[in-house]
Design a protein around this motif. Structure first.
Motif, PDB file in Angstrom:
ATOM      1  N   LYS A   1       0.824  -1.201   0.000  1.00 42.36           N
ATOM      2  CA  LYS A   1       0.000   0.000   0.000  1.00 42.36           C
ATOM      3  C   LYS A   1       0.858   1.250   0.000  1.00 42.36           C
ATOM      4  N   ASN A   2       1.899   1.197   0.757  1.00 46.98           N
ATOM      5  CA  ASN A   2       2.792   2.361   0.828  1.00 46.98           C
ATOM      6  C   ASN A   2       3.461   2.602  -0.514  1.00 46.98           C
ATOM      7  N   LEU A   3       3.828   1.490  -1.193  1.00 49.62           N
ATOM      8  CA  LEU A   3       4.442   1.629  -2.509  1.00 49.62           C
ATOM      9  C   LEU A   3       3.458   2.184  -3.524  1.00 49.62           C
ATOM     10  N   TYR A   4       2.219   1.719  -3.449  1.00 45.48           N
ATOM     11  CA  TYR A   4       1.207   2.189  -4.398  1.00 45.48           C
ATOM     12  C   TYR A   4       0.963   3.688  -4.224  1.00 45.48           C
ATOM     13  N   GLU A   5       0.908   4.131  -2.994  1.00 44.85           N
ATOM     14  CA  GLU A   5       0.718   5.561  -2.739  1.00 44.85           C
ATOM     15  C   GLU A   5       1.903   6.369  -3.242  1.00 44.85           C
ATOM     16  N   TYR A   6       3.106   5.791  -3.081  1.00 46.24           N
ATOM     17  CA  TYR A   6       4.295   6.494  -3.564  1.00 46.24           C
ATOM     18  C   TYR A   6       4.305   6.577  -5.087  1.00 46.24           C
ATOM     19  N   SER A   7       3.777   5.487  -5.752  1.00 45.83           N
ATOM     20  CA  SER A   7       3.761   5.463  -7.218  1.00 45.83           C
ATOM     21  C   SER A   7       2.827   6.517  -7.780  1.00 45.83           C
ATOM     22  N   ASN A   8       1.697   6.775  -7.133  1.00 50.45           N
ATOM     23  CA  ASN A   8       0.754   7.784  -7.606  1.00 50.45           C
ATOM     24  C   ASN A   8       1.319   9.190  -7.529  1.00 50.45           C
ATOM     25  N   LYS A   9       2.330   9.380  -6.633  1.00 47.55           N
ATOM     26  CA  LYS A   9       2.865  10.730  -6.444  1.00 47.55           C
ATOM     27  C   LYS A   9       4.106  10.998  -7.287  1.00 47.55           C
ATOM     28  N   SER A  10       4.695   9.948  -7.843  1.00 48.23           N
ATOM     29  CA  SER A  10       5.980  10.144  -8.534  1.00 48.23           C
ATOM     30  C   SER A  10       5.808  10.041 -10.035  1.00 48.23           C
ATOM     31  N   VAL A  11       6.543  10.805 -10.725  1.00 49.16           N
ATOM     32  CA  VAL A  11       6.532  10.813 -12.186  1.00 49.16           C
ATOM     33  C   VAL A  11       7.974  10.747 -12.643  1.00 49.16           C
ATOM     34  N   ASP A  12       8.293   9.769 -13.476  1.00 47.71           N
ATOM     35  CA  ASP A  12       9.689   9.601 -13.872  1.00 47.71           C
ATOM     36  C   ASP A  12      10.037  10.379 -15.120  1.00 47.71           C
ATOM     37  N   SER A  13       9.165  10.275 -16.150  1.00 46.59           N
ATOM     38  CA  SER A  13       9.506  10.962 -17.400  1.00 46.59           C
ATOM     39  C   SER A  13       8.238  11.418 -18.099  1.00 46.59           C
ATOM     40  N   VAL A  14       8.336  12.493 -18.705  1.00 44.85           N
ATOM     41  CA  VAL A  14       7.212  13.032 -19.479  1.00 44.85           C
ATOM     42  C   VAL A  14       7.731  13.347 -20.874  1.00 44.85           C
ATOM     43  N   SER A  15       7.039  12.817 -21.908  1.00 44.47           N
ATOM     44  CA  SER A  15       7.460  13.048 -23.296  1.00 44.47           C
ATOM     45  C   SER A  15       6.415  13.906 -23.994  1.00 44.47           C
ATOM     46  N   TRP A  16       6.940  14.915 -24.514  1.00 41.04           N
ATOM     47  CA  TRP A  16       6.056  15.811 -25.273  1.00 41.04           C
ATOM     48  C   TRP A  16       6.478  15.793 -26.736  1.00 41.04           C
ATOM     49  N   SER A  17       5.471  15.727 -27.651  1.00 35.27           N
ATOM     50  CA  SER A  17       5.752  15.834 -29.099  1.00 35.27           C
ATOM     51  C   SER A  17       5.125  17.137 -29.605  1.00 35.27           C
ATOM     52  N   SER A  18       5.902  17.856 -30.354  1.00 34.75           N
ATOM     53  CA  SER A  18       5.427  19.167 -30.824  1.00 34.75           C
ATOM     54  C   SER A  18       4.475  19.007 -32.017  1.00 34.75           C
ATOM     55  N   TRP A  19       3.777  19.992 -32.193  1.00 37.67           N
ATOM     56  CA  TRP A  19       2.844  19.996 -33.335  1.00 37.67           C
ATOM     57  C   TRP A  19       2.850  21.363 -33.990  1.00 37.67           C
ATOM     58  N   SER A  20       2.282  21.427 -35.207  1.00 36.86           N
ATOM     59  CA  SER A  20       2.214  22.664 -35.972  1.00 36.86           C
ATOM     60  C   SER A  20       0.821  23.263 -35.844  1.00 36.86           C
ATOM     61  N   GLU A  21       0.756  24.618 -35.800  1.00 34.62           N
ATOM     62  CA  GLU A  21      -0.540  25.282 -35.652  1.00 34.62           C
ATOM     63  C   GLU A  21      -1.425  25.037 -36.878  1.00 34.62           C
ATOM     64  N   SER A  22      -0.776  24.874 -38.033  1.00 34.21           N
ATOM     65  CA  SER A  22      -1.565  24.692 -39.249  1.00 34.21           C
ATOM     66  C   SER A  22      -1.972  23.257 -39.485  1.00 34.21           C
ATOM     67  N   GLN A  23      -1.337  22.294 -38.720  1.00 35.30           N
ATOM     68  CA  GLN A  23      -1.617  20.868 -38.920  1.00 35.30           C
ATOM     69  C   GLN A  23      -2.290  20.340 -37.689  1.00 35.30           C
ATOM     70  N   SER A  24      -3.423  19.742 -37.871  1.00 31.06           N
ATOM     71  CA  SER A  24      -4.117  19.149 -36.730  1.00 31.06           C
ATOM     72  C   SER A  24      -3.693  17.706 -36.633  1.00 31.06           C
ATOM     73  N   SER A  25      -3.029  17.397 -35.602  1.00 30.28           N
ATOM     74  CA  SER A  25      -2.584  16.021 -35.351  1.00 30.28           C
ATOM     75  C   SER A  25      -2.777  15.714 -33.889  1.00 30.28           C
ATOM     76  N   SER A  26      -2.672  14.467 -33.586  1.00 32.97           N
ATOM     77  CA  SER A  26      -2.866  14.045 -32.191  1.00 32.97           C
ATOM     78  C   SER A  26      -1.539  14.116 -31.448  1.00 32.97           C
ATOM     79  N   GLN A  27      -1.594  14.565 -30.221  1.00 28.46           N
ATOM     80  CA  GLN A  27      -0.396  14.668 -29.363  1.00 28.46           C
ATOM     81  C   GLN A  27      -0.583  13.711 -28.211  1.00 28.46           C
ATOM     82  N   HIS A  28       0.438  12.908 -27.999  1.00 29.09           N
ATOM     83  CA  HIS A  28       0.372  11.890 -26.954  1.00 29.09           C
ATOM     84  C   HIS A  28       1.381  12.220 -25.860  1.00 29.09           C
TER      85      HIS A  28
END
Length: 750
Positions: free
Chosen positions: A677-704
């Motif tokens: 339980k303690n580990l699960y609570e710790y997992s909800n609070k921690s974030v290891d990496s966040v990946s952002w993909s850029s997009w163009s204003e003129s192109q509508s695409s999905s960003q994940h």
């Protein structure tokens, strides 16, 4: 043999011709005749081939060579011996190998000081070349001779000017041993000190205590006289007479001197005269002469008394006895009168008391003085002492003005010292606590808390703490060599074992919670806990062995002003610093690793305690250095003992007491479900990496945007359940999207 005889005859003939030719030289020629042989190194020789020289012509003041008279066989033998020795040395392979030959220049001193000095001057001029000079030649490197001490003393003074070595085989005068006067003189015969000592010993063995002394005039004879007189006096040998003969048999009056000497001998056979033995009596008292010829008559003490008109000078109050060196009263009526004399004060200065000494001013009468106190470590135990006596500073001491010395007390960090009792109490309490914690951990060895604390490694840490506590106890009591070595080695190795286990725990926690899978795989492959502990401790063992082999700790006695401090000397402070520095480096690595893992889940978060304990260890030992240097006396050992106890208690308190508290009073948290339980609570609070993909204003695409968190459980155990939870959120835009969790469990070995 025929060749040897032929060589000797040829040398004898050559030498005789040279010397006779020298005698036939002109009277105004100041050059000295000599027998010479060429060589790379020239050695001078001066022997008494004749016994004397003819007397100088009266009224002649010009320098001239006086002809030698009376041939002396022994001097010729010495000369031939030197020539033969040089030729033998020239045939040796050692000289031939370096292509060096020895030459010689031998002169006849004729047993005359003036002739010897002229020859010495000729020797010293050989190496001094001047234009038009006929005396140019190779310098004389050393001189053999002369025979007589009188002659050797004269030429030694001249040779000392250029420090030319001089070696004599017959000169025995004591003064020639004074190297401050004759630094270049050497001889192959003992000096007269031994000769005269042997003569005195011979007289003593035969009980001859009444002897006469006959010497020849000159330095040799007078030196022997002084030496023999001193030796004879020490053996209670009396000298009946002393007679001095001329040094040369051709001297004027020598026959008369010998005749007078013979007559004198005949007339004197004896985390003493008859009178000297005669006794006679006068008025009932026996008188006699002592060995010095003095009568045994004493003195009478007369007290002058005045009645105002006349003085009575016939009042005898005592008699001084020469034999007993004391006063005797003539009758009882005079006893009180004599005692009253002691009440009369007749002194320039008051008597100096014990603890003081007399100080006489320059130019002042010795009876007038002032009393000064003895300095520290000096004392006087009598009245009117001329100077204070010194105490044995290695064992005694005294204050200013002391009348005696006080033995220095031997001090050390004793078992009865109050501070030692306190520290020993903490050491004993620490050992008891370690055993209690060890028993509790062994009893709860299957629980998650014990596994999270390291499992078997915890018992190793507790064992090392016991040894460290024992090493602290060795700092108390009178030290000895084995104790001094053991206290340092036991602490160094045991605490290194403790820190190495903590280091393994720190690395294991970081590895278990390493969120980069690739790095985690590499760390698991190189992570060998017991191998790591063995290597780390082994290096410290090597350091300690080198310390013992080179300059090991030992007992020393420090001589303080009033005490003798017995303590352990570190031997090599460099080795001591290396040992502590090695532990400090390990503690610092633990501190860094623990500091990085300070935000881990609560049940795994030993990092906070490791950080605190290692920081406390580093601070305590940093403070130890200035305190150790400035702490005086016996408490130097107490300082190091205190720091060891602080280090041990920091490990015990931070690493084990929180675990014991959980196991004893919060048992509900010592379960696997609580840990998950303690580990699960710790997992909800921690974030290891966040990946952002850029997009163009003129192109509508999905960003994940994918957010992943990987969290293991129970890392110290050999196998544990690891829950992988992945929170994947897919955004269609910046403000809207879908949110989902994906978790699965797996068994992992660490």
């Amino acid at each position: 043999m025929p060749w040897t005889a032929l060589i000797i005859c040829s040398h004898l003939t050559l030498l005789t011709v040279i010397l006779e030719t020298g005698q036939a030289a002109a009277e105004n020629d100041t050059r000295v005749p000599a027998a010479t042989a060429p060589g790379d190194v020239i050695i001078g020789g001066m022997f008494s081939i004749h016994e004397d020289v003819e007397k100088r012509k009266k009224g002649s003041f010009e320098p001239q060579i006086q002809p030698c008279v009376r041939f002396k066989n022994r001097g010729l033998v010495h000369t031939l011996a030197m020539i033969n020795a040089i030729e033998v040395m020239n045939k040796q392979p050692q000289l031939r190998a370096v292509n060096i030959t020895l030459g010689y220049r031998i002169t006849d001193s004729c047993s005359d000081v003036s002739t010897a000095l002229r020859a010495t001057t000729d020797f010293l001029k050989q190496g001094q070349c001047h234009a038009g000079s006929s005396n140019c030649g190779q310098p004389i490197m050393a001189i053999i001779g002369a025979a007589l001490s009188e002659t050797s003393i004269a030429i030694a003074r001249q040779l000392t000017l250029q420090m030319v070595p001089q070696i004599s085989c017959t000169s025995t005068a004591v003064s020639l041993s004074d190297k401050s006067r004759f630094p270049a003189f050497m001889r192959t015969i003992p000096n007269d000190l031994h000769q005269t000592a042997a003569m005195a010993h011979l007289l003593e063995c035969n009980n001859w205590t009444w002897v006469g002394i006959i010497i020849t005039d000159g330095s040799y004879g007078r030196s022997a006289l002084e030496s023999f007189t001193s030796s004879a006096s020490n053996k209670s040998i009396c000298v009946a007479f002393k007679w001095i003969l001329p040094v040369f048999v051709t001297s004027e009056g020598v026959s008369y001197a010998i005749k007078q000497t013979a007559t004198e001998i005949l007339q004197n056979p004896k985390v003493n005269k008859a009178l000297s033995k005669q006794e006679f009596e006068l008025q009932g008292k026996i008188y006699m002469f002592d060995s010095n010829g003095d009568i045994n008559q004493g003195y009478e003490v007369v007290m002058w008394q005045s009645n105002g008109r006349e003085v009575d000078v016939h009042n005898f109050v005592a008699e001084y006895d020469l034999n007993t060196n004391s006063f005797h009263y003539t009758n009882r009526s005079t006893i009180q009168k004599f005692i009253n004399l002691k009440n009369i004060f007749s002194k320039c200065s008051n008597s100096c008391k014990p603890g003081q000494s007399k100080k006489t001013a320059e130019g002042q009468h010795t009876c007038c003085y002032e009393c000064i106190n003895c300095a520290k470590n000096y004392y006087s135990n009598g009245i009117d002492m001329d100077q204070c006596l010194t105490c044995d500073e290695g064992k005694e001491w005294s204050d200013e003005g002391s009348s005696n010395c006080t033995p220095k007390a031997q001090i050390y960090f004793s078992w009865h010292d109050g501070f030692a009792v306190v520290l020993l109490t903490f050491a004993a309490m620490g050992i008891v606590l370690v055993f209690m914690v060890s028993a509790l951990f062994f009893h709860k060895r299957a629980t998650p808390v014990v596994k999270a604390a390291g499992g078997p490694l915890s018992q190793v840490i507790l064992f090392s703490l016991v040894i460290s506590y024992v090493s602290a106890v060795l700092f108390v009591g009178r030290p000895n060599g084995i104790q001094c070595k053991a206290q340092q080695m036991m602490f160094g190795i045991s605490f290194t074992l403790c820190i190495s286990c903590i280091l393994v725990k720190s690395l294991r926690i970081l590895m278990a919670f390493q969120l980069n899978p690739a790095v985690q795989v590499v760390l698991r492959q190189v992570h060998k806990p017991y191998v790591t502990v063995g290597i780390v401790v082994g290096l410290q063992v090597v350091i300690c062995i080198c310390w013992l082999a080179l300059r090991s700790p030992s007992k020393e006695i420090l001589n303080l002003p009033k005490t003798l401090l017995e303590r352990c000397n570190k031997g090599s402070y460099v080795a001591f610093g290396v040992m502590l520095g090695y532990i400090a480096i390990l503690a610092f690595v633990c501190f860094i690793c623990a500091f990085k893992g300070r935000k881990l889940p609560q049940h795994y978060n030993e990092a906070k305690f490791i950080t605190f304990s290692t920081l406390l260890f580093l601070i305590s030992w940093l403070l130890f250095i200035p305190i150790y240097v400035t702490t005086p006396g016996r408490y130097i050992s107490a300082v190091e003992m205190t720091v060891i106890l602080i280090s041990n208690y920091s490990i015990l308190s931070c690493h084990f007491f929180p675990k014991c508290f959980t196991m004893l009073f919060k048992k509900e948290k010592n379960t696997e479900s609580a840990f998950r339980k303690n580990l699960y609570e710790y997992s909800n609070k921690s974030v290891d990496s966040v990946s952002w993909s850029s997009w163009s204003e003129s192109q509508s695409s999905s960003q994940h945007v994918i957010i992943s968190t990987l969290s293991p459980v129970v890392p110290p155990a050999k196998s544990a359940v690891v829950t992988d939870c992945k929170d994947t959120t897919t955004f269609k835009g910046l403000y809207r999207g879908q949110h989902s969790w994906h978790c699965h469990s797996r068994r992992s070995s660490i």
